[in-house]
Scaffold this motif. Structure first.
Motif, PDB file in Angstrom:
ATOM      1  N   GLY A  90       0.902  -1.293  -0.124  1.00 14.04           N
ATOM      2  CA  GLY A  90      -0.060  -0.222   0.054  1.00 14.04           C
ATOM      3  C   GLY A  90       0.846   1.092  -0.053  1.00 14.04           C
ATOM      4  N   ILE A  91       1.789   1.245   0.892  1.00 13.46           N
ATOM      5  CA  ILE A  91       2.786   2.249   0.844  1.00 13.46           C
ATOM      6  C   ILE A  91       3.356   2.632  -0.475  1.00 13.46           C
ATOM      7  CG2 ILE A  91       4.981   3.355   1.851  1.00 13.46           C
ATOM      8  CD1 ILE A  91       4.036   1.937   4.648  1.00 13.46           C
ATOM      9  N   LEU A  92       4.000   1.334  -0.927  1.00 17.84           N
ATOM     10  CA  LEU A  92       4.622   1.481  -2.287  1.00 17.84           C
ATOM     11  C   LEU A  92       3.699   1.995  -3.311  1.00 17.84           C
ATOM     12  CD1 LEU A  92       6.661  -1.854  -2.143  1.00 17.84           C
ATOM     13  CD2 LEU A  92       7.392   0.538  -1.820  1.00 17.84           C
ATOM     14  N   ALA A  93       2.338   1.572  -3.206  1.00 18.51           N
ATOM     15  CA  ALA A  93       1.446   2.029  -4.292  1.00 18.51           C
ATOM     16  C   ALA A  93       1.131   3.288  -4.408  1.00 18.51           C
ATOM     17  CB  ALA A  93       0.121   0.966  -4.171  1.00 18.51           C
ATOM     18  N   LEU A  94       1.270   4.199  -3.182  1.00 23.70           N
ATOM     19  CA  LEU A  94       1.303   5.461  -2.862  1.00 23.70           C
ATOM     20  C   LEU A  94       2.093   6.223  -3.887  1.00 23.70           C
ATOM     21  CD1 LEU A  94       0.629   6.027   0.869  1.00 23.70           C
ATOM     22  CD2 LEU A  94      -1.149   6.214  -1.033  1.00 23.70           C
ATOM     23  N   GLY A  95       3.514   5.764  -3.708  1.00 19.88           N
ATOM     24  CA  GLY A  95       4.447   6.451  -4.167  1.00 19.88           C
ATOM     25  C   GLY A  95       4.345   6.182  -5.944  1.00 19.88           C
ATOM     26  N   MET A  96       4.031   4.897  -6.245  1.00 16.37           N
ATOM     27  CA  MET A  96       3.778   4.636  -7.390  1.00 16.37           C
ATOM     28  C   MET A  96       2.652   5.530  -8.358  1.00 16.37           C
ATOM     29  SD  MET A  96       5.138   2.438  -9.446  1.00 16.37           S
ATOM     30  CE  MET A  96       6.016   0.965  -8.793  1.00 16.37           C
ATOM     31  N   THR A  97       1.661   5.688  -7.493  1.00 18.97           N
ATOM     32  CA  THR A  97       0.880   6.537  -7.942  1.00 18.97           C
ATOM     33  C   THR A  97       1.154   7.742  -8.522  1.00 18.97           C
ATOM     34  OG1 THR A  97      -0.856   5.701  -6.549  1.00 18.97           O
ATOM     35  CG2 THR A  97      -1.493   7.658  -7.381  1.00 18.97           C
ATOM     36  N   LEU A  98       1.973   8.604  -7.699  1.00 20.07           N
ATOM     37  CA  LEU A  98       2.561   9.854  -8.305  1.00 20.07           C
ATOM     38  C   LEU A  98       3.606   9.540  -9.324  1.00 20.07           C
ATOM     39  CD1 LEU A  98       2.172  11.218  -5.527  1.00 20.07           C
ATOM     40  CD2 LEU A  98       4.354  12.082  -5.667  1.00 20.07           C
ATOM     41  N   VAL A  99       4.347   8.339  -9.408  1.00 19.42           N
ATOM     42  CA  VAL A  99       5.250   8.170 -10.471  1.00 19.42           C
ATOM     43  C   VAL A  99       4.442   8.018 -11.640  1.00 19.42           C
ATOM     44  CG1 VAL A  99       6.746   6.578 -11.297  1.00 19.42           C
ATOM     45  CG2 VAL A  99       7.140   7.299  -8.966  1.00 19.42           C
ATOM     46  N   ILE A 100       3.243   7.308 -11.741  1.00 20.73           N
ATOM     47  CA  ILE A 100       2.590   6.797 -12.928  1.00 20.73           C
ATOM     48  C   ILE A 100       1.887   8.080 -13.247  1.00 20.73           C
ATOM     49  CG2 ILE A 100       0.969   5.231 -13.948  1.00 20.73           C
ATOM     50  CD1 ILE A 100       1.985   3.026 -12.178  1.00 20.73           C
ATOM     51  N   ILE A 101       1.378   8.755 -12.417  1.00 17.69           N
ATOM     52  CA  ILE A 101       0.616  10.023 -12.837  1.00 17.69           C
ATOM     53  C   ILE A 101       1.548  10.958 -13.611  1.00 17.69           C
ATOM     54  CG2 ILE A 101      -0.480  12.315 -12.281  1.00 17.69           C
ATOM     55  CD1 ILE A 101      -1.683  10.632  -9.803  1.00 17.69           C
ATOM     56  N   GLY A 102       2.707  10.958 -13.124  1.00 13.45           N
ATOM     57  CA  GLY A 102       3.945  11.918 -14.030  1.00 13.45           C
ATOM     58  C   GLY A 102       4.472  11.127 -15.165  1.00 13.45           C
ATOM     59  N   LYS A 103       3.715   9.962 -15.605  1.00  6.12           N
ATOM     60  CA  LYS A 103       4.088   9.410 -16.826  1.00  6.12           C
ATOM     61  C   LYS A 103       5.522   8.551 -16.862  1.00  6.12           C
ATOM     62  CE  LYS A 103       2.662  10.068 -21.507  1.00  6.12           C
ATOM     63  NZ  LYS A 103       2.382  11.168 -22.424  1.00  6.12           N
ATOM     64  N   GLY A 104       5.743   8.055 -15.546  1.00 10.31           N
ATOM     65  CA  GLY A 104       6.822   7.411 -15.138  1.00 10.31           C
ATOM     66  C   GLY A 104       6.339   5.906 -14.906  1.00 10.31           C
ATOM     67  N   THR A 105       7.386   5.197 -14.326  1.00 10.36           N
ATOM     68  CA  THR A 105       7.101   3.729 -13.640  1.00 10.36           C
ATOM     69  C   THR A 105       8.441   3.705 -12.891  1.00 10.36           C
ATOM     70  OG1 THR A 105       6.254   1.762 -13.962  1.00 10.36           O
ATOM     71  CG2 THR A 105       7.928   2.193 -15.517  1.00 10.36           C
ATOM     72  N   THR A 147      19.654  11.530 -19.146  1.00 11.91           N
ATOM     73  CA  THR A 147      20.004  10.903 -19.868  1.00 11.91           C
ATOM     74  C   THR A 147      18.711  10.728 -21.062  1.00 11.91           C
ATOM     75  OG1 THR A 147      19.201   8.883 -19.330  1.00 11.91           O
ATOM     76  CG2 THR A 147      21.464   9.473 -18.685  1.00 11.91           C
ATOM     77  N   GLY A 148      17.454  10.977 -20.534  1.00  8.12           N
ATOM     78  CA  GLY A 148      16.389  10.900 -21.440  1.00  8.12           C
ATOM     79  C   GLY A 148      16.083   9.365 -21.629  1.00  8.12           C
ATOM     80  N   ILE A 149      16.652   8.515 -20.917  1.00 11.73           N
ATOM     81  CA  ILE A 149      16.179   7.165 -21.187  1.00 11.73           C
ATOM     82  C   ILE A 149      14.745   6.838 -20.545  1.00 11.73           C
ATOM     83  CG2 ILE A 149      18.344   5.982 -21.733  1.00 11.73           C
ATOM     84  CD1 ILE A 149      18.485   5.264 -18.714  1.00 11.73           C
ATOM     85  N   PRO A 150      13.811   6.082 -21.027  1.00 17.37           N
ATOM     86  CA  PRO A 150      12.584   5.782 -20.652  1.00 17.37           C
ATOM     87  C   PRO A 150      12.735   5.379 -19.072  1.00 17.37           C
ATOM     88  CG  PRO A 150      12.874   4.850 -22.750  1.00 17.37           C
ATOM     89  CD  PRO A 150      14.167   5.223 -22.194  1.00 17.37           C
ATOM     90  N   ALA A 151      11.884   5.922 -18.375  1.00 14.36           N
ATOM     91  CA  ALA A 151      11.764   5.392 -16.841  1.00 14.36           C
ATOM     92  C   ALA A 151      11.704   3.855 -16.907  1.00 14.36           C
ATOM     93  CB  ALA A 151      10.582   5.723 -16.172  1.00 14.36           C
TER      94      ALA A 151
END
Lengths: 324, 315, 503
Positions: free
Chosen positions: A47-62, A124-128
């Motif tokens: 759950g805690i990891l998913a919170l951070g992951m939400t931010l990351v994925i909203i920002g188009k990362g992973t 470096t511009g490599i994909p997340a």
């Protein structure tokens, strides 16, 4: 029309409510308060990891490295939290530390790993996807190297409090930590400039740049926050298992991504909510807890989990398709 | 939308239908990982024995994740099991499991992976109240493997050996590896070349073995693998390199594949880990404790050496 | 074949979405071998009608008669096979595959064993490309083509389906003048072959150049049809907006005191060199020129998106260095970019977030959190002031029409309270009504003392709105002209093509 809208917006909550309802009816053991608390307890880490992951994925990362980041934070954290009498200590001459030291070290290590991830992506511009895939192995390698491949155990009693202590006599400490993380992340995403910018970057990175947003800095910050939460999760992990194993949390990134996705965060960026991530994590936790209590074959459990991810995403896509 | 909800409900309903009726004792069996072939054998024997004796065994897959196993155990306790049988994912981190069982006031039986051996010194530790261990003495397995090699090649042979180790967190790993060295160290001709962990996995063992073949080539004359899966991996690598006839490969467990391989002359030796003994022993111990009988804290299930000579007995 | 004169008749077509009546009984009649233009404001129903016609969406009621037969319940593949093709505004080719595979996508010729017959595909493609005069090897990858060439490939695809009716949705929106002329040549040829064209466009000049008949849409229905040769631009505009447009460009006289922004000898090694100009308070400075003249790049440089190699920018007389848009915004410069979707809107986000994104610093609580109430109030003020048509601030911006999206972006930049407002193609792709409103707003802003730089490729707009006009040609300024009666489109074109050069 109105009912339909509510259904499409809160459909996934409804799924959770129905799951809990059905389980409560069919299993007297499931509905025991102690077990319901177990469900929350077991949701904490991913759950805690998913919170951070939400931010990351909203920002188009992973972030495919959270599992191994957690393991790295955990072994380093535990190594500073061993009892003086422990055999095979990482630092044989280290005196017993107050528990705040290993905790802060875990958080620091998490932030550093996050910043490294962020730097790879931003500079470096490599994909997340690629950057964190690399970091998945790198962090795991450091965890194994640091611990010599062996679990770090015999920890000071404070970790026991973190793992199995209760506040006000009923609230497990990990759940409290999870609640704090939820609140902080919610405020961060909804009430700060940072949060608004996360959505902006995910929605249209070029427009964000033109609007004066420093995108590189944002990518660093987003990944650092993910790392910080991986550090928090690591502390909870160490508390719960009273040891840290360099092979720990393998595959947790996928559970975190799945929880986030079930909760309605779009993989294409710009869409997602904190409560969605919480509901997603709870669905996983209810599912695992409920199926074990019902005595469902473990192989079937994995199959069902897989289907739930797919169904969750299908619901989400339909919801968004209707709006478009 | 509605369809998906219906689907979920159906899945849950199906699940409910599979729940067996209540029996005298309900025991939670927390397996470390269903991908660990030998553990599923032990679990199978335990389940069979439980069914024959009117005990309900509830199973869970720890997926090699201590947090998942922790949750499984919490769920068992919530489900009201009378006793816990646990194959620990991390035998060096079992304190919270012991605490949980003690809080719930139920007996806890560890099987196969011994948490009560110090990972550094291999000393036996004290087993707490209400906790039991059923398993083998891992050092024996290592001894048997090395003794077989010495028996085949002679005490004065010059021979380099390598060790494919299991997961480092598992106490069987130092036990078996130490058992190998204990014997070989008595004969100056036997030289230790290398050891590396293959994490019990056959595919990892293949890669490691390929590298060792490159590194040591003809110096290599024996491969001591901490389990059969890795031994069979080594066999594959050696066969590919055309070196199998020059190297003795020994495993531990005597899984089905190993019986076939020994019969075909591909694998030389395995120390049979008595899965049946362990699985049945675990349930027996649990029932005995629940019935208030006097029970050994550590039930030793001995290893059995198996080679081409006696493999026919195990088919 | 009773109705032989008409290839397509759409009779009383209605289309309702949940809660919305998008088409309220539309009639459209397209003759064989004519170019039939559709025009009207965004959201008037043109796109919806076309989606129904090519089978993306079913009609709710009404009749479609194509080539003498009533048709219903068909999908896009059926439509293609019946001879209805559409060239979409935003092309979506399979970029890293060759032209020929794009043309025959989904119906690749197969030879023995069911394998794709590449040789036949190649020959057939050559044939089709020749028909439309496109001299490119069919094996060229799509990604290597210009937008115009990609469009030609789409037309080739339509020809390969032997389309009787080809729908073109704003085909010229991303073409250069020359490419546009080529397109018109092809359209005339297709017409000569007896095919009918439905031509959707915002640009009235085009309609007068290429179309035979025009049907005007407003509010989900057709409000008028006319032969192009019988009407004037003014009449057409009046039909579109439903009222006469006597004053498209409402200029307000302002005091132009004090230089606010001054640019000296600004150069970029690739895009422009030695660009010098200045803007005064209350002034609207137009930037004219052909596509690729370097106007946008100059503005991007001033705004800190692009570095410059030489030259100096002065704000209020002081030399400044601007390294990124954040700094530019802080110094009081705002930049409305030309690519609304690419670099403007955050489509998934609400209107208030879209407006407030560069402005949150101004609306923080003591704790450093965003004061959402204050943000909403401020946004509401702008939404009201510039008449953004939306049911709510929380509406996602992608649900608004192009003109309203543009107004939201204007609100965003106005909220930064800039001294210098740079508008790059401010009215591109929006309808006539919204255009007039944006012109009005620009005039008011200038009257309030802002200085405005307007980059535009629409000469009437440049002439109508500017106080002075900078014309660029191939990266250099060729003229800085005071606007007046003697400034005509022809004069500007001479500077823009480099025929005249004052420097």
């Amino acid at each position: 029309m109105k009912a339909k809208e509510i259904l499409s917006k809160y459909g996934i909550v409804l799924v959770l409510v129905i799951m809990v309802g059905v389980l409560c009816i069919v299993s007297p053991n499931f509905r025991k308060p102690a077990n319901l608390m177990n469900v929350l307890l077991q949701a904490c880490i991913f759950g805690i990891l998913a919170l951070g992951m939400t931010l990351v994925i909203i920002g188009k990362g992973t972030d495919l490295a959270v599992g191994s980041t957690l393991a790295l934070c955990a072994v380093i954290c535990a190594s500073f939290g061993q009892k003086a009498s422990a055999s095979g200590k990482i630092f044989p001459n280290l005196p017993e530390m107050p528990v705040i030291v290993p905790i802060l070290i875990a958080l620091l290590v998490g932030v550093v790993v996050g910043l490294v991830n962020g730097s790879f992506i931003a500079f470096t511009g490599i994909p997340a996807f690629i950057a964190t895939l690399g970091m998945q192995t790198i962090a795991r390698g450091f965890a194994l190297l640091y611990s010599g491949g062996k679990p770090v155990s015999t920890l000071i009693p404070a970790f026991k409090t973190i793992g199995s202590g209760r506040v006000f006599g009923f609230l497990p400490v990990p759940v409290l930590i999870y609640l704090i993380c939820i609140a902080v992340t919610w405020v961060l995403l909804n009430n700060t400039r940072f949060g608004k910018r996360v959505y902006a970057i995910g929605g249209n990175v070029q427009a964000a740049e033109v609007s004066g947003i420093n995108v590189k800095k944002m990518i660093l910050l987003i990944n650092a926050y993910m790392g910080l939460l991986a550090g928090v999760a690591a502390v909870v992990f160490v508390g719960r298992t009273q040891s840290a194993h360099p092979g720990a949390a393998t595959g947790y990134e996928l559970t975190a991504i799945a929880s986030t996705t079930i909760g309605g965060t779009s993989q294409s960026g710009g869409i997602g909510t904190v409560w969605g991530a919480v509901v997603g994590a709870l669905i996983f936790s209810v599912l695992r807890n409920g199926m074990t209590i019902l005595g469902i074959d473990a192989y079937w459990q994995q199959i069902v989990e897989g289907f739930v991810v797919i169904i969750g995403v299908v619901i989400d896509m339909r919801k968004n398709a209707r709006k478009a | 939308m509605k369809k998906s909800i219906v689907l979920l409900v159906v899945v849950l309903a199906l699940a409910i239908a599979t729940v067996a009726g209540a029996q005298d004792y309900k025991i939670g069996y927390a397996c470390n990982n269903y991908n660990d072939t030998f553990q599923t054998y032990i679990m199978g024997y335990a389940d069979e024995y439980a069914k024959e004796n009117g005990v309900e065994l509830v199973l869970a897959d720890g997926r090699d994740d201590e947090m998942k196993q922790m949750s499984d155990i919490e769920n068992f306790i919530a489900d009201g099991v009378d006793a816990l049988i646990v194959i620990p994912v991390n035998p060096q981190g079992v304190e919270p499991i012991i605490d949980k069982a003690a809080d719930a006031g139920i007996p806890l039986i560890f099987v196969n992976r011994n948490p009560f051996i110090d990972s550094e010194t291999a000393e036996e530790l004290e087993i707490p109240e209400g906790v039991y261990y059923v398993g083998s003495n891992e050092v024996d397995a290592g001894n048997f493997q090395a003794e077989y090699v010495v028996e085949q090649l002679g005490e004065d042979a010059k021979c380099g050996y390598v060790v494919l180790m299991g997961q480092l967190s598992n106490t069987a790993t130092p036990g078996r590896t130490g058992g190998n060295k204990e014997i070989f160290d008595q004969y100056p001709g036997y030289e230790f070349l290398a050891e590396q962990t293959g994490n019990w996995q056959r595919d990892q063992a293949v890669t490691i073995m390929e590298n060792w073949i490159t590194a040591y080539g003809d110096n290599l004359c024996a491969v001591m693998a901490n389990n059969d899966e890795m031994a069979l991996g080594a066999v594959e690598a050696l066969e590919t390199a055309g070196m199998k006839d020059d190297v003795i490969v020994a495993g531990v467990d005597l899984i089905d594949d190993a019986i076939v391989a020994i019969d075909e002359g591909r694998l030389d030796f395995s120390a049979k880990q008595d899965g049946q003994g362990q699985g049945e022993g675990a349930v027996k111990t649990a029932v005995a404790v629940l019935n208030g009988e006097e029970v050994e804290k550590w039930t030793v299930i001995p290893f059995i050496p198996v080679s081409a000579e006696n493999v026919a007995d195990f088919k | 074949m009773a109705n032989d004169e008409y290839l397509l008749r759409m009779v009383d077509v209605e289309k309702t979405f949940p809660g919305v009546r998008a088409l309220k009984g539309v009639n459209l009649n397209v003759k064989r071998g004519e170019v039939h233009a559709l025009c009207g404001e965004n959201g008037a129903g043109k796109s919806t009608l076309m989606k129904c016609l090519i089978g993306i969406q079913p009609v709710t009621s009404g009749q479609i008669i194509f080539d003498g037969k009533p048709i219903s319940k068909y999908n896009t593949a059926d439509a293609l096979n019946m001879g209805i093709s559409m060239i979409h505004q935003e092309l979506s080719p399979v970029e890293y595959r060759p032209i020929m595979e794009n043309i025959w996508l989904g119906r690749e010729p197969v030879g023995k064993f069911g394998l794709v017959d590449h040789k036949k595909m190649y020959e057939d493609s050559k044939q089709v490309l020749k028909q439309i005069d496109l001299d490119v090897d069919p094996k060229t990858l799509m990604v290597n083509l210009t937008v115009a060439q990609m469009q030609m490939v789409e037309i080739a695809k339509a020809v390969s389906y032997n389309a009787k009716l080809i729908i073109m949705d704003e085909p010229s929106s991303s073409l250069t003048e020359r490419e546009e002329q080529q397109l018109f040549t092809i359209i005339r040829r297709l017409k000569a072959e007896g095919r009918s064209i439905i031509y959707i466009s915002h640009r009235l000049e085009e309609i007068f150049e290429v179309a035979d008949t025009v049907t005007v849409f407003r509010d989900g229905t057709n409000v008028g049809e006319a032969a192009v040769k019988d009407i004037t631009t003014e009449q057409l505009i009046a039909m579109m907006v439903g009222r006469p447009m006597d004053d498209m460009f409402p200029k307000i006289d302002t005091d132009k005191e004090g230089i606010v922004l001054k640019v000296e000898h600004l150069s970029h090694h690739k895009y422009f060199k030695n660009v010098s100009f200045e803007v005064r308070k209350g002034e609207i400075l137009g930037f004219a020129g052909l596509v690729g003249a370097g106007r946008t790049e100059v503005m991007e440089t001033i705004f800190g998106i692009r570095p410059h190699t030489e030259g100096q920018i002065y704000l209020h007389g002081k030399p400044v260095e601007i390294h990124n848009p954040g700094e530019a915004i802080n110094m009081g410069i705002s930049f409305l970019t030309e690519d609304r979707r690419g670099t403007g809107i955050f489509p998934l986000l609400s209107i208030d977030t879209n407006i407030a994104i560069p402005n949150y610093d101004k609306y923080l609580t003591k704790l450093g959190l965003v004061d959402q109430k204050a943000v909403d109030e401020a946004c509401a003020k702008y939404v009201e002031a510039i008449e953004i048509k939306t049911p709510s601030l929380k509406q996602k911006i992608m649900n608004l029409s192009g003109g309203n999206q543009q107004k939201v972006l204007l609100a965003r930049w106005l909220m930064t309270e800039p001294d210098v407002l740079i508008l790059d193609e401010p009215t591109r792709g929006i309808d006539v009504g919204a255009k007039a409103e944006i012109y009005q707003l620009m005039s008011e802003l200038a009257a309030q003392g802002k200085c405005i730089i307007m980059v535009s490729s629409e000469l009437p707009e440049v002439i109508g709105m500017s106080d002075r006009i900078v014309v660029m040609h191939e990266g250099k300024i060729t003229g800085i002209l005071d606007n007046g009666p003697d400034i005509t489109q022809e004069v500007l074109m001479r500077y823009a093509t480099g025929t005249d050069d004052d420097f």
